[in-house]
Scaffold this active site. Structure first.
Site, PDB file in Angstrom:
ATOM      1  N   ARG A  65       0.850  -1.195   0.000  1.00 46.93           N
ATOM      2  CA  ARG A  65       0.000   0.000   0.000  1.00 46.93           C
ATOM      3  C   ARG A  65       0.878   1.235   0.000  1.00 46.93           C
ATOM      4  NH1 ARG A  65      -4.585   0.278   4.439  1.00 46.93           N
ATOM      5  NH2 ARG A  65      -2.769   0.553   5.748  1.00 46.93           N
ATOM      6  N   THR A  96      -1.305   7.435  -0.437  1.00 48.34           N
ATOM      7  CA  THR A  96      -2.632   7.314  -1.073  1.00 48.34           C
ATOM      8  C   THR A  96      -3.413   6.109  -0.551  1.00 48.34           C
ATOM      9  OG1 THR A  96      -1.770   5.859  -2.802  1.00 48.34           O
ATOM     10  CG2 THR A  96      -1.670   8.227  -3.228  1.00 48.34           C
ATOM     11  N   ASP A 125       5.027  -6.397   9.329  1.00 47.30           N
ATOM     12  CA  ASP A 125       6.094  -6.062  10.282  1.00 47.30           C
ATOM     13  C   ASP A 125       6.092  -7.005  11.477  1.00 47.30           C
ATOM     14  OD1 ASP A 125       7.119  -3.999   8.807  1.00 47.30           O
ATOM     15  OD2 ASP A 125       5.954  -2.439   9.803  1.00 47.30           O
ATOM     16  N   ASP A 132       0.603  -3.701  12.101  1.00 48.79           N
ATOM     17  CA  ASP A 132       1.071  -4.018  10.751  1.00 48.79           C
ATOM     18  C   ASP A 132       1.446  -5.494  10.688  1.00 48.79           C
ATOM     19  OD1 ASP A 132       2.934  -4.424   8.507  1.00 48.79           O
ATOM     20  OD2 ASP A 132       2.680  -2.267   8.233  1.00 48.79           O
TER      21      ASP A 132
HETATM   22  C1  PRP Z   1      -1.067  -4.969   4.284  1.00 51.72           C
HETATM   23  C2  PRP Z   1      -1.882  -6.244   4.331  1.00 51.72           C
HETATM   24  C3  PRP Z   1      -2.725  -6.140   3.077  1.00 51.72           C
HETATM   25  C4  PRP Z   1      -2.971  -4.652   2.996  1.00 51.72           C
HETATM   26  C5  PRP Z   1      -4.367  -4.399   3.487  1.00 51.72           C
HETATM   27  O1  PRP Z   1      -0.022  -5.086   3.412  1.00 51.72           O
HETATM   28  O2  PRP Z   1      -1.098  -7.394   4.374  1.00 51.72           O
HETATM   29  O3  PRP Z   1      -2.097  -6.597   1.911  1.00 51.72           O
HETATM   30  O4  PRP Z   1      -2.024  -4.013   3.851  1.00 51.72           O
HETATM   31  O5  PRP Z   1      -4.699  -3.072   3.331  1.00 51.72           O
HETATM   32  P1  PRP Z   1      -5.823  -2.581   2.342  1.00 51.72           P
HETATM   33  O6  PRP Z   1      -7.012  -3.483   2.557  1.00 51.72           O
HETATM   34  O7  PRP Z   1      -6.067  -1.179   2.772  1.00 51.72           O
HETATM   35  O8  PRP Z   1      -5.297  -2.654   0.949  1.00 51.72           O
HETATM   36  P2  PRP Z   1       1.074  -3.929   3.243  1.00 51.72           P
HETATM   37  O9  PRP Z   1       0.698  -3.019   2.144  1.00 51.72           O
HETATM   38  O10 PRP Z   1       1.344  -3.300   4.580  1.00 51.72           O
HETATM   39  O11 PRP Z   1       2.344  -4.718   2.709  1.00 51.72           O
HETATM   40  P3  PRP Z   1       3.224  -5.868   3.418  1.00 51.72           P
HETATM   41  O12 PRP Z   1       2.387  -7.109   3.469  1.00 51.72           O
HETATM   42  O13 PRP Z   1       4.372  -5.997   2.485  1.00 51.72           O
HETATM   43  O14 PRP Z   1       3.617  -5.386   4.792  1.00 51.72           O
HETATM   44  N1  URA Z   2      -2.289  -3.517   6.868  1.00 57.55           N
HETATM   45  C1  URA Z   2      -1.902  -4.041   8.056  1.00 57.55           C
HETATM   46  O1  URA Z   2      -0.912  -4.776   8.125  1.00 57.55           O
HETATM   47  N2  URA Z   2      -2.616  -3.719   9.140  1.00 57.55           N
HETATM   48  C2  URA Z   2      -3.687  -2.949   9.088  1.00 57.55           C
HETATM   49  O2  URA Z   2      -4.319  -2.707  10.136  1.00 57.55           O
HETATM   50  C3  URA Z   2      -4.076  -2.418   7.847  1.00 57.55           C
HETATM   51  C4  URA Z   2      -3.365  -2.728   6.749  1.00 57.55           C
END
Ligand code: PRP
Ligand code: URA
Length: 209
Positions: free
Chosen positions: A104, A108, A203, A200
């Site tokens: 994400r 945005t 993380d 997160d």
């Molecule tokens: C997180 C999560 C989803 C997304 C959800 O990933 O694992 O993929 O956010 O958010 P949304 O419903 O608003 O799209 P992130 O973008 O943090 O990436 P990562 O898994 O690499 O940490």
């Molecule tokens: N992605 C995450 O990992 N946690 C949240 O709460 C939202 C998006």
């Protein structure tokens, strides 16, 4: 609108509580995510078709059932979805695994695609998309749109924690996609995090913050 299945099994609810706890270590978080995914996999695979076979037991012939060979693919959304793959594969070891890389944009909140590798025959497989978090729903909707572009028809979305907003968006944009989760939380904060959520997921799984 999509069918929404919220797991109320006590084992899943207990483990979700531990997962939410900010004092849970990355090692424990990974173990819990994997265990919950396995427990969810039991329900997610409920409609796999069976066929009748005859098996010789030590004392006779049993007319019994085995999985009919219907093909399944698990598709984690990178990177946090990786935390759910082992649990699912422990139930269905013959499934194929595709990967969709999305992150994400922190400004945005829109998903940005950076990787995609799917099984060649994805159009002929039932697809289970894995991602612990369904927040705004942007990542899930993009992943599903992408899978449909590659011919996938029967798609389920499995997450650990969803937001009301995410469920609404995914089920509006893709009403044919069943949503499986262990909790639907109230709202998102200004940074797009699910509240109370678990923070997160990427993380916490990989210890990157
Ligand atoms: C997180 C999560 C989803 C997304 C959800 O990933 O694992 O993929 O956010 O958010 P949304 O419903 O608003 O799209 P992130 O973008 O943090 O990436 P990562 O898994 O690499 O940490
Ligand atoms: N992605 C995450 O990992 N946690 C949240 O709460 C939202 C998006």
């Amino acid at each position: 609108m999509s069918e929404v299945f919220v797991f109320d099994h006590p084992l899943i609810q207990h483990k979700i509580s531990l997962l939410r706890d900010k004092n849970t270590s990355s090692k424990e978080f990974r173990e819990l995510a994997s265990e919950i995914s396995m427990l969810m996999g039991y329900e997610v695979t409920r409609d796999i078709p069976l066929k009748e076979v005859e098996i010789e037991t030590p004392v006779g012939t049993a007319k019994t059932k085995i999985i009919s060979g219907k093909k399944l693919a698990f598709v984690p959304i990178l990177r946090a979805g990786l935390g759910m793959v082992d649990g699912m594969l422990s139930l269905v070891p013959m499934a194929r695994v595709g990967h969709i890389g999305l992150y994400r944009d922190p400004e945005t909140l829109e998903p940005v695609e950076y990787y995609c590798k799917l099984p060649d025959d994805i159009a002929n497989r039932d697809v289970v998309v894995l991602d612990p978090m369904l927040a705004t729903g942007g990542s899930a909707c993009d992943a599903v749109r992408f899978l449909k572009k590659h011919g996938a028809k029967n798609i389920k979305f499995v997450c650990l924690i969803a937001s009301k907003e995410g469920v609404r968006r995914l089920s509006t944009e893709h009403p044919d996609v069943g949503i499986y989760c262990a909790a639907v939380d109230e709202h998102l904060n200004d940074l797009g995090y699910i509240v109370p959520g678990l923070g997160d997921a990427g993380d916490r799984l990989f210890g990157t913050k």
